[in-house]
Design a protein around this motif. Structure first.
Motif, mmCIF file in Angstrom:
data_model
loop_
_atom_site.group_PDB
_atom_site.id
_atom_site.type_symbol
_atom_site.label_atom_id
_atom_site.label_comp_id
_atom_site.label_asym_id
_atom_site.label_seq_id
_atom_site.Cartn_x
_atom_site.Cartn_y
_atom_site.Cartn_z
ATOM 1 N N LEU A 190 2.328 2.012 -3.322
ATOM 2 C CA LEU A 190 1.203 2.413 -4.338
ATOM 3 C C LEU A 190 0.718 3.873 -4.059
ATOM 4 O O LEU A 190 0.346 4.501 -5.086
ATOM 5 C CB LEU A 190 0.287 1.381 -4.493
ATOM 6 C CG LEU A 190 0.698 0.115 -5.011
ATOM 7 C CD1 LEU A 190 -0.713 -0.844 -4.782
ATOM 8 C CD2 LEU A 190 1.120 0.225 -6.279
ATOM 9 N N CYS A 191 0.402 4.184 -2.813
ATOM 10 C CA CYS A 191 -0.256 5.571 -2.356
ATOM 11 C C CYS A 191 0.333 5.640 -1.372
ATOM 12 O O CYS A 191 0.611 5.018 -0.079
ATOM 13 C CB CYS A 191 -1.538 5.271 -2.286
ATOM 14 S SG CYS A 191 -2.814 6.661 -1.882
ATOM 15 N N PRO A 192 0.281 7.252 -0.804
ATOM 16 C CA PRO A 192 0.756 7.484 0.617
ATOM 17 C C PRO A 192 -0.135 6.762 1.542
ATOM 18 O O PRO A 192 -1.332 6.970 1.584
ATOM 19 C CB PRO A 192 0.688 9.216 0.548
ATOM 20 C CG PRO A 192 0.750 9.490 -0.942
ATOM 21 C CD PRO A 192 0.211 8.255 -1.588
ATOM 22 N N THR A 193 0.445 6.546 2.717
ATOM 23 C CA THR A 193 -0.329 5.591 3.543
ATOM 24 C C THR A 193 0.085 6.012 4.962
ATOM 25 O O THR A 193 1.196 6.138 5.477
ATOM 26 C CB THR A 193 0.067 4.108 3.229
ATOM 27 O OG1 THR A 193 -0.300 3.810 2.044
ATOM 28 C CG2 THR A 193 -0.621 3.108 4.365
ATOM 29 N N LYS A 194 -1.105 5.998 5.734
ATOM 30 C CA LYS A 194 -0.932 6.180 7.321
ATOM 31 C C LYS A 194 -1.483 5.187 7.843
ATOM 32 O O LYS A 194 -2.382 4.356 7.448
ATOM 33 C CB LYS A 194 -1.739 7.414 7.841
ATOM 34 C CG LYS A 194 -1.177 8.724 7.135
ATOM 35 C CD LYS A 194 -2.120 9.914 7.812
ATOM 36 C CE LYS A 194 -1.685 11.234 7.369
ATOM 37 N NZ LYS A 194 -2.359 12.351 7.922
ATOM 38 N N LEU A 195 -0.780 4.765 9.151
ATOM 39 C CA LEU A 195 -1.374 3.423 9.898
ATOM 40 C C LEU A 195 -2.544 4.185 10.911
ATOM 41 O O LEU A 195 -2.368 5.415 11.453
ATOM 42 C CB LEU A 195 -0.341 2.869 10.887
ATOM 43 C CG LEU A 195 0.533 1.904 10.228
ATOM 44 C CD1 LEU A 195 1.338 1.401 11.367
ATOM 45 C CD2 LEU A 195 -0.065 0.823 9.625
ATOM 46 N N GLN A 196 -3.754 3.567 10.885
ATOM 47 C CA GLN A 196 -4.684 4.008 11.931
ATOM 48 C C GLN A 196 -4.811 2.697 12.791
ATOM 49 O O GLN A 196 -5.138 1.583 12.524
ATOM 50 C CB GLN A 196 -6.044 4.344 11.246
ATOM 51 C CG GLN A 196 -6.457 3.332 10.365
ATOM 52 C CD GLN A 196 -8.038 3.342 10.046
ATOM 53 O OE1 GLN A 196 -8.562 4.355 10.644
ATOM 54 N NE2 GLN A 196 -8.619 2.535 9.237
ATOM 55 N N THR A 197 -4.564 2.930 14.338
ATOM 56 C CA THR A 197 -4.352 2.196 15.300
ATOM 57 C C THR A 197 -5.591 2.291 16.373
ATOM 58 O O THR A 197 -5.377 3.458 16.999
ATOM 59 C CB THR A 197 -2.953 1.947 15.687
ATOM 60 O OG1 THR A 197 -2.329 1.532 14.525
ATOM 61 C CG2 THR A 197 -3.030 0.878 16.920
ATOM 62 N N CYS A 198 -6.488 1.407 16.511
ATOM 63 C CA CYS A 198 -7.502 1.753 17.463
ATOM 64 C C CYS A 198 -6.750 1.000 18.833
ATOM 65 O O CYS A 198 -6.836 -0.134 18.933
ATOM 66 C CB CYS A 198 -8.918 1.236 17.235
ATOM 67 S SG CYS A 198 -10.045 1.407 18.474
ATOM 68 N N LEU A 199 -6.688 1.510 20.029
ATOM 69 C CA LEU A 199 -6.126 1.163 21.188
ATOM 70 C C LEU A 199 -7.234 1.100 22.224
ATOM 71 O O LEU A 199 -7.941 2.024 22.432
ATOM 72 C CB LEU A 199 -4.848 1.970 21.610
ATOM 73 C CG LEU A 199 -3.818 1.768 20.533
ATOM 74 C CD1 LEU A 199 -2.713 2.803 21.357
ATOM 75 C CD2 LEU A 199 -3.490 0.597 20.698
ATOM 76 N N LEU A 200 -7.595 -0.202 22.804
ATOM 77 C CA LEU A 200 -8.634 0.051 23.850
ATOM 78 C C LEU A 200 -8.263 -0.793 25.140
ATOM 79 O O LEU A 200 -7.283 -1.396 25.010
ATOM 80 C CB LEU A 200 -9.822 -0.308 23.070
ATOM 81 C CG LEU A 200 -9.868 -1.730 22.409
ATOM 82 C CD1 LEU A 200 -9.781 -3.075 23.117
ATOM 83 C CD2 LEU A 200 -11.150 -1.718 21.256
ATOM 84 N N SER B 97 0.838 -1.079 0.037
ATOM 85 C CA SER B 97 -0.017 0.103 0.131
ATOM 86 C C SER B 97 0.836 1.185 0.089
ATOM 87 O O SER B 97 0.576 2.198 -0.910
ATOM 88 C CB SER B 97 -0.778 -0.047 1.268
ATOM 89 O OG SER B 97 -1.760 1.268 1.260
ATOM 90 N N ALA B 98 1.799 1.284 0.789
ATOM 91 C CA ALA B 98 2.809 2.364 1.109
ATOM 92 C C ALA B 98 3.784 2.824 -0.560
ATOM 93 O O ALA B 98 3.834 3.797 -0.803
ATOM 94 C CB ALA B 98 3.469 2.175 2.183
#
Length: 283
Positions: free
Chosen positions: A199-209, A196-197
């Protein structure tokens, strides 16, 4: 009578449309125009914090592209030229389109003609002047990035100046099974992230609970940091977004879930920053 938009209510039918819905997004920092491909509430994962009611395992249904076009043109005109902000009581500081986000009630890349949908949204938003001033975001669990249709869609997303928000809630097999009910292995997800990174600018999204009063386990924290060290050897990420639950889960595990305190998220964010990543925190 329109309702007031809040960061704790991301109802997909608030605007009375099938595919298009507005939200006030914590991570985007203002008005986000959501595009819901998964109108059947189907996803290939079942995250225990998911707020989608009656979630089922499956893929997005066939898209009515003419309806998507009609709804998006109508809605963008209402925001740009109508009284949308007044009807939905949007605070003055949020009266700007921060992004158009392909998201919704399941995994959007499971749409059969995902690449075609990306192009259509990009064309319309560019034509009316929303892009490139606003962002164009794909919010995904990344599980299907290895598919050609998804890869082509990511390339088109990049052409429109967009970016991928790639879900990565845990870097352990046990954590992925618990939090995401994901059948895809950690290694496969890691490979998709790096693809993904590329092919396209990519950010990680991480849900911490906090699950069952466990807080943020040391082994989870360390595995995540090790994952980031491995990733930076191969690709560059645009950033890491840490957040915790803000809306009630509609899953059976909801009674076991609690928000993590801000100090826990901020301490972890500082550890990640020491590895050289830009990090944002939403609580």
């Amino acid at each position: 009578m329109a309702s007031t938009l809040t960061t704790t209510d991301h109802s997909r039918d608030v605007a009375g449309l099938k595919y298009v819905y507005p939200v006030l997004s914590r991570r985007a920092g203002g008005l986000s125009i959501g595009i819901n491909f998964n109108t059947n509430n189907a996803c290939n994962w079942r995250c225990i914090y998911c707020q989608v009611p009656d979630l089922k395992i499956g893929a997005a249904p066939e898209m009515d592209f003419q309806l998507l076009e009609d709804e998006l043109r109508f809605f963008l005109d209402d925001v740009l030229n109508g009284d949308f902000y007044e009807r939905f009581q949007i605070p003055a500081g949020n009266r700007v389109i921060k992004d158009i986000a392909i998201s919704g009630n399941g995994e959007p890349t499971s749409l059969n003609e995902f690449d075609r949908a990306v192009v259509l949204i990009g064309e319309i938003a560019t034509e009316v002047g929303v892009l490139p001033q606003s962002n164009f975001v794909l919010i995904t669990n990344g599980s299907l990035v290895h598919q050609p249709k998804v890869q082509y869609g990511l390339k088109k997303l990049r052409e429109y100046g967009g970016e991928v928000w790639f879900k990565f809630d845990s870097a352990t097999e046990a954590g992925r099974r618990l939090i995401n009910n994901a059948r895809q292995s950690y290694q496969a997800s890691l490979e998709n992230l790096m693809l993904s990174a590329q092919l396209c600018p990519t950010k990680l999204q991480t849900c911490l609970l906090d699950y069952d009063k466990r807080g943020l386990p040391k082994e989870e924290r360390q595995a995540y940091l090790d994952m980031l060290k491995a990733v930076r050897e191969h690709v560059s990420l645009r950033g890491v977004m840490l957040y915790t639950i803000a809306r009630p889960s509609m899953q059976p595990e909801s009674g076991w879930l609690e928000k993590l305190p801000a100090e826990t998220l901020n301490a972890f964010a500082n550890e990640i920053r020491q590895l050289g990543f830009d990090v944002s925190v939403s609580v």
